[in-house]
Design a protein around this motif. Structure first.
Motif, PDB file in Angstrom:
ATOM      1  N   LEU A 239      25.804  42.837  44.829  1.00 50.36           N
ATOM      2  CA  LEU A 239      24.924  42.095  43.928  1.00 50.36           C
ATOM      3  C   LEU A 239      24.511  40.791  44.583  1.00 50.36           C
ATOM      4  CD1 LEU A 239      26.749  42.559  40.499  1.00 50.36           C
ATOM      5  CD2 LEU A 239      24.852  43.901  41.421  1.00 50.36           C
ATOM      6  N   ARG A 240      23.230  40.467  44.458  1.00 51.04           N
ATOM      7  CA  ARG A 240      22.681  39.229  45.023  1.00 51.04           C
ATOM      8  C   ARG A 240      22.236  38.316  43.893  1.00 51.04           C
ATOM      9  NH1 ARG A 240      18.724  41.295  47.567  1.00 51.04           N
ATOM     10  NH2 ARG A 240      19.720  41.474  49.617  1.00 51.04           N
ATOM     11  N   ARG A 241      22.602  37.034  44.017  1.00 51.66           N
ATOM     12  CA  ARG A 241      22.110  36.041  43.063  1.00 51.66           C
ATOM     13  C   ARG A 241      20.648  35.749  43.328  1.00 51.66           C
ATOM     14  NH1 ARG A 241      21.869  33.552  39.586  1.00 51.66           N
ATOM     15  NH2 ARG A 241      22.886  31.513  39.530  1.00 51.66           N
ATOM     16  N   THR A 242      19.877  35.647  42.269  1.00 52.45           N
ATOM     17  CA  THR A 242      18.479  35.247  42.364  1.00 52.45           C
ATOM     18  C   THR A 242      18.294  33.950  41.593  1.00 52.45           C
ATOM     19  OG1 THR A 242      17.796  36.434  40.353  1.00 52.45           O
ATOM     20  CG2 THR A 242      17.836  37.689  42.424  1.00 52.45           C
ATOM     21  N   ALA A 243      17.109  33.411  41.632  1.00 48.37           N
ATOM     22  CA  ALA A 243      16.840  32.154  40.933  1.00 48.37           C
ATOM     23  C   ALA A 243      17.034  32.304  39.431  1.00 48.37           C
ATOM     24  CB  ALA A 243      15.420  31.684  41.229  1.00 48.37           C
ATOM     25  N   ASN A 244      16.844  33.513  38.915  1.00 47.45           N
ATOM     26  CA  ASN A 244      16.903  33.724  37.469  1.00 47.45           C
ATOM     27  C   ASN A 244      18.025  34.637  37.009  1.00 47.45           C
ATOM     28  OD1 ASN A 244      14.468  32.200  37.016  1.00 47.45           O
ATOM     29  ND2 ASN A 244      13.338  33.956  37.818  1.00 47.45           N
ATOM     30  N   GLY A 245      18.820  35.142  37.945  1.00 44.86           N
ATOM     31  CA  GLY A 245      19.873  36.056  37.523  1.00 44.86           C
ATOM     32  C   GLY A 245      20.584  36.671  38.704  1.00 44.86           C
ATOM     33  N   ALA A 246      20.853  37.950  38.603  1.00 44.26           N
ATOM     34  CA  ALA A 246      21.490  38.708  39.679  1.00 44.26           C
ATOM     35  C   ALA A 246      20.855  40.083  39.713  1.00 44.26           C
ATOM     36  CB  ALA A 246      22.992  38.808  39.454  1.00 44.26           C
ATOM     37  N   GLN A 247      20.816  40.672  40.899  1.00 43.00           N
ATOM     38  CA  GLN A 247      20.210  41.990  41.034  1.00 43.00           C
ATOM     39  C   GLN A 247      20.977  42.817  42.054  1.00 43.00           C
ATOM     40  OE1 GLN A 247      16.243  41.104  42.452  1.00 43.00           O
ATOM     41  NE2 GLN A 247      16.893  41.036  44.589  1.00 43.00           N
ATOM     42  N   LEU A 248      20.797  44.119  41.970  1.00 42.15           N
ATOM     43  CA  LEU A 248      21.400  45.008  42.951  1.00 42.15           C
ATOM     44  C   LEU A 248      20.756  44.769  44.305  1.00 42.15           C
ATOM     45  CD1 LEU A 248      23.268  47.450  43.552  1.00 42.15           C
ATOM     46  CD2 LEU A 248      21.281  48.910  43.052  1.00 42.15           C
ATOM     47  N   ALA A 249      21.574  44.435  45.292  1.00 47.56           N
ATOM     48  CA  ALA A 249      21.064  44.208  46.645  1.00 47.56           C
ATOM     49  C   ALA A 249      21.042  45.509  47.436  1.00 47.56           C
ATOM     50  CB  ALA A 249      21.912  43.163  47.365  1.00 47.56           C
ATOM     51  N   TRP A 250      22.132  46.282  47.360  1.00 49.01           N
ATOM     52  CA  TRP A 250      22.215  47.562  48.043  1.00 49.01           C
ATOM     53  C   TRP A 250      23.455  48.306  47.582  1.00 49.01           C
ATOM     54  CZ3 TRP A 250      26.817  47.574  50.605  1.00 49.01           C
ATOM     55  CH2 TRP A 250      27.306  46.345  51.056  1.00 49.01           C
ATOM     56  N   GLN A 251      23.475  49.607  47.831  1.00 46.58           N
ATOM     57  CA  GLN A 251      24.638  50.438  47.581  1.00 46.58           C
ATOM     58  C   GLN A 251      24.861  51.372  48.763  1.00 46.58           C
ATOM     59  OE1 GLN A 251      23.645  52.064  43.565  1.00 46.58           O
ATOM     60  NE2 GLN A 251      25.679  51.350  42.992  1.00 46.58           N
ATOM     61  N   THR A 252      26.109  51.679  49.032  1.00 53.15           N
ATOM     62  CA  THR A 252      26.471  52.594  50.107  1.00 53.15           C
ATOM     63  C   THR A 252      27.493  53.591  49.577  1.00 53.15           C
ATOM     64  OG1 THR A 252      26.067  50.991  51.865  1.00 53.15           O
ATOM     65  CG2 THR A 252      27.557  52.801  52.374  1.00 53.15           C
ATOM     66  N   PRO A 253      27.243  54.886  49.717  1.00 55.35           N
ATOM     67  CA  PRO A 253      28.201  55.865  49.207  1.00 55.35           C
ATOM     68  C   PRO A 253      29.496  55.871  50.011  1.00 55.35           C
ATOM     69  CG  PRO A 253      26.445  56.965  50.413  1.00 55.35           C
ATOM     70  CD  PRO A 253      26.042  55.527  50.292  1.00 55.35           C
ATOM     71  N   VAL A 254      30.599  56.087  49.313  1.00 55.05           N
ATOM     72  CA  VAL A 254      31.902  56.232  49.944  1.00 55.05           C
ATOM     73  C   VAL A 254      32.177  57.706  50.258  1.00 55.05           C
ATOM     74  CG1 VAL A 254      34.392  55.858  49.580  1.00 55.05           C
ATOM     75  CG2 VAL A 254      32.754  54.157  48.796  1.00 55.05           C
ATOM     76  N   ASP A 255      31.441  58.619  49.588  1.00 57.42           N
ATOM     77  CA  ASP A 255      31.613  60.070  49.734  1.00 57.42           C
ATOM     78  C   ASP A 255      33.016  60.506  49.336  1.00 57.42           C
ATOM     79  OD1 ASP A 255      28.989  60.496  50.559  1.00 57.42           O
ATOM     80  OD2 ASP A 255      29.485  60.102  52.656  1.00 57.42           O
TER      81      ASP A 255
ATOM     82  N   GLY B 104      24.382  31.039  45.569  1.00 53.59           N
ATOM     83  CA  GLY B 104      23.100  30.585  45.059  1.00 53.59           C
ATOM     84  C   GLY B 104      21.990  30.697  46.087  1.00 53.59           C
ATOM     85  N   SER B 105      20.759  30.934  45.628  1.00 44.56           N
ATOM     86  CA  SER B 105      19.623  31.097  46.535  1.00 44.56           C
ATOM     87  C   SER B 105      19.402  29.862  47.389  1.00 44.56           C
ATOM     88  CB  SER B 105      18.358  31.424  45.730  1.00 44.56           C
ATOM     89  OG  SER B 105      18.119  30.424  44.745  1.00 44.56           O
ATOM     90  N   GLY B 106      19.835  28.690  46.912  1.00 45.15           N
ATOM     91  CA  GLY B 106      19.750  27.477  47.699  1.00 45.15           C
ATOM     92  C   GLY B 106      21.047  27.127  48.385  1.00 45.15           C
ATOM     93  N   GLY B 107      21.976  28.077  48.432  1.00 47.84           N
ATOM     94  CA  GLY B 107      23.267  27.829  49.068  1.00 47.84           C
ATOM     95  C   GLY B 107      24.283  27.177  48.169  1.00 47.84           C
ATOM     96  N   GLY B 108      24.024  27.126  46.863  1.00 47.03           N
ATOM     97  CA  GLY B 108      24.962  26.499  45.942  1.00 47.03           C
ATOM     98  C   GLY B 108      26.232  27.312  45.796  1.00 47.03           C
ATOM     99  N   LEU B 109      27.373  26.615  45.718  1.00 54.78           N
ATOM    100  CA  LEU B 109      28.658  27.284  45.582  1.00 54.78           C
ATOM    101  C   LEU B 109      28.831  27.816  44.170  1.00 54.78           C
ATOM    102  CD1 LEU B 109      30.929  24.749  47.491  1.00 54.78           C
ATOM    103  CD2 LEU B 109      30.449  27.106  48.199  1.00 54.78           C
TER     104      LEU B 109
END
Length: 457
Positions: free
Chosen positions: A400-416, A323-328
């Protein structure tokens, strides 16, 4: 992730003989007897008379001894350089741990062979490790002590070849499953106790700070979905005390025709009250899978939503302060084989609420016992852990990162290439977090973050 404990159990030792690197590029009805699939290779002869008396570090494919795939600390992984190491075959499992000024990586291959590499300063050197082979498909447990490393094998010939022993705290004792389903405690070369618990043959043993053991028991084919290796699933889970003597503390039975669909619970504090909950995925032919939370007393504490039809699975991955506030929250991937959807749950009193979902990911290959292709960690160093899994093709690590209203893509890294092992991590002596994965083209890729991450307490 690793833990450090003192031990005195039996093992074999790696001799760090440097050999040429292969390749490196920078850049229904319960059954009372079971016949589980058996490996076709045998464990190499091990030295069971040598004792460990020094500080030991263990590395699990599931990150934590309690089954929670959460890696604390920070990293700058998405921007980290990587090396590709050529393997002698296609990999199945991967474990890693700090070693000297760098890290040690051990890949076990599809035929059971093990290969080890020391990684430091962007370079990799192959080393030898014992045992040189594990039973085909068996997950590895890596131990390092006093400059020596080894894979922990069963201390007797009756040990299950579908899972591995686990150390019990700082006691120097091991717990392991025998092929007949007994849980055995081993110390100083001899058996110290056993319980006929009817263990699931491929169950991962979980251990807490009190040297208690939690495992899945009473296998049955009453729900033969078969997505995690075979059609045998547990209809109970059992909590065992090992101090002062081995005894069953609690057995929780799954009602009706449902089973625990998986090989281990997650044994973690989900609501932040300082007490561990037991979190399992329960499935049956009518409702399909749902996440269920039990107290250690055996009381049913909360249930999440069911899929609503059979043969649909939920892969529970980690409890972490998402959670954005550190919630478990608990993170899962719903139906990872047919359009995986990540979900985040929050436990509030007796309510388990699925707060948000986000599609387009996966965390498991159907038919595999590898449930460790996902984890939770703050790999981009922003102070908030991400759910780290894969895209549906297993060609990109996806966070994926949790946001106050949902979840969003934080980053991606190719495995090749296509990832085929679990995600492994190691924090070196400088506090730098490395991440690795094995590909189907016989390549081990290791990302080593710059030495800017703070040391993990």
């Amino acid at each position: 992730m690793v833990t450090q404990v003192k031990t005195s159990h039996f093992r074999t030792v790696i001799t760090l003989t440097i050999v040429p690197l292969l390749a490196l590029t920078a850049c229904s009805g319960t059954s009372t007897s079971i016949s589980p699939p058996q490996p076709t290779s045998e464990i190499a002869t091990t030295n069971r008379s040598a004792q460990l008396t020094k500080q030991t570090t263990y590395a699990y494919t599931h990150q934590q001894p309690d089954g929670n795939r959460y890696v604390p600390g920070k990293s700058t992984f998405p921007d980290a350089p990587f090396i590709d190491i050529e393997l002698a075959g296609s990999p199945r499992w991967l474990v890693a741990a700090p070693f000297g000024a760098g890290t040690l990586w051990v890949a076990t291959l599809q035929d059971g062979r093990a290969q080890a590499f020391q990684v430091q300063d962007g370079q990799a050197v192959e080393t030898t490790i014992t045992p040189e082979t594990l039973p085909i498909g068996a997950p590895p447990l890596l131990a390092i002590t006093g400059g020596e490393a080894f894979l922990v094998a069963g201390p007797n010939d009756a040990a299950s070849q579908l899972t591995h022993p686990v150390p019990l705290g700082t006691s120097g004792r091991l717990a392991f499953i025998e092929t007949g389903g007994d849980l055995v405690i081993w110390e100083d070369g001899s058996e110290m106790g056993r319980l006929a618990v009817d263990a699931l043959p491929d169950a991962r043993l979980l251990v807490d700070e009190h040297e208690r053991v939690l495992l899945l028991t009473a296998p049955s084919t009453r729900y033969p979905h078969g997505i995690v290796g075979d059609r045998w699933e547990a209809t109970e889970f059992t909590l065992v005390e090992t101090r002062p003597s081995i005894q069953v503390a609690q057995t929780i039975s799954i009602p009706g025709q449902a089973v625990v669909e998986g090989i281990a619970p997650i044994w973690a504090d989900l609501n932040g009250d300082g007490k561990r909950e037991i979190i399992v995925t329960i499935s049956d032919a009518e409702q399909g899978a749902q996440v269920v939370v039990y107290a250690e007393s055996g009381k049913l504490q909360a249930t999440g939503p069911a899929v609503g039809r059979g043969n649909r699975w939920r892969h529970q991955i980690a409890v972490a302060p998402f959670g954005s506030g550190g919630g478990l929250e608990l993170a899962e991937v719903l139906t990872p084989h047919i359009g995986g959807i990540a979900g985040f749950y929050r436990l509030d009193d007796d309510s388990l609420d699925l707060s948000v979902q986000e599609g387009g990911v996966t965390s498991h290959s159907i038919g595999s016992r590898n449930l460790d292709m996902g984890l939770a960690a703050d790999l981009d160093g922003d102070g908030q852990p991400e759910l780290v899994v894969f895209n549906q093709q297993f060609t990109e690590i996806t966070a994926l990162r949790r946001t106050a209203n949902g979840a969003q893509l934080a980053w991606q890294t190719p495995v090749d290439g296509k990832a085929v092992t679990n995600l492994a991590t190691a924090i070196d002596s400088n506090g730098s977090l490395s991440v690795g994965v094995g590909r189907d083209d016989k390549i081990l890729r290791v990302w080593s973050a710059p030495e800017t991450a703070p040391k993990t307490p």
